[in-house]
Write a protein that holds these residues in place. Sequence first.
Motif, mmCIF file in Angstrom:
data_model
loop_
_atom_site.group_PDB
_atom_site.id
_atom_site.type_symbol
_atom_site.label_atom_id
_atom_site.label_comp_id
_atom_site.label_asym_id
_atom_site.label_seq_id
_atom_site.Cartn_x
_atom_site.Cartn_y
_atom_site.Cartn_z
ATOM 1 N N GLY A 24 48.279 47.859 127.096
ATOM 2 C CA GLY A 24 47.793 48.733 125.108
ATOM 3 C C GLY A 24 49.036 49.325 125.057
ATOM 4 O O GLY A 24 49.106 50.342 123.463
ATOM 5 N N ARG A 27 51.409 49.834 121.503
ATOM 6 C CA ARG A 27 50.628 49.553 120.182
ATOM 7 C C ARG A 27 50.455 50.052 119.180
ATOM 8 O O ARG A 27 49.761 50.937 119.076
ATOM 9 C CB ARG A 27 49.823 49.021 120.789
ATOM 10 N N ARG A 29 47.700 50.978 116.258
ATOM 11 C CA ARG A 29 45.822 50.750 115.774
ATOM 12 C C ARG A 29 46.085 50.993 114.802
ATOM 13 O O ARG A 29 47.357 52.361 114.458
ATOM 14 C CB ARG A 29 45.921 51.518 117.026
ATOM 15 N N VAL A 118 50.264 55.116 117.602
ATOM 16 C CA VAL A 118 50.547 54.507 118.639
ATOM 17 C C VAL A 118 50.527 55.744 119.815
ATOM 18 O O VAL A 118 51.315 56.709 119.716
ATOM 19 C CB VAL A 118 52.356 53.630 118.647
ATOM 20 N N ASP A 123 56.924 50.928 119.219
ATOM 21 C CA ASP A 123 58.105 49.552 119.286
ATOM 22 C C ASP A 123 59.338 49.674 117.441
ATOM 23 O O ASP A 123 57.861 49.886 116.511
ATOM 24 C CB ASP A 123 57.900 47.903 119.076
ATOM 25 N N GLU A 126 57.704 47.205 115.174
ATOM 26 C CA GLU A 126 56.273 46.322 114.565
ATOM 27 C C GLU A 126 55.478 47.698 114.315
ATOM 28 O O GLU A 126 54.954 47.904 113.407
ATOM 29 C CB GLU A 126 55.409 46.661 116.239
#
Length: 140
Positions: A24, A27, A29, A118, A123, A126
């Motif tokens: 996780g 990533r 969110r 994040v 990334d 992303e």
Amino acid sequence: MTGGLLGLLSALVVVAAVAVALRGRGRVRPGSRRGLPAEVRALLDPDAEVTLVQVTTRFCAGCRRSRQVLGALVERTGGLRLAELDVTERPALAADLGVLGTPTTIAYDRRGAELLRVTGVPDAEELSGALTGRARPSDG
């Protein structure tokens, strides 16, 4: 023989738990509806559509890489700014922000609404995709 098998199974369980925990990280969110502490509001750039606040600590292993990724993204994206918030000596502020680990990057609009966050090194593609429509690519 049984002791060796139990040791191997224990090691596999630990590796699986670490893999799940790390999966996780990094990533994007959705943002939260937490109140905005004054220390964070002071970091927001009123001329920017989005301010990325990188929450760091003095001993953060991934913060340098995160800063590089975010800096490059800011350089190529108009309307996007980067600010850094070191919470090494301010654990209550980290708790107010809901930050459990560093680096954590929180994107705020100019009104101070949290757009996304994040945890871990982001990334760039992303994050850029998640910010599409809030900040615009530079012409240069």
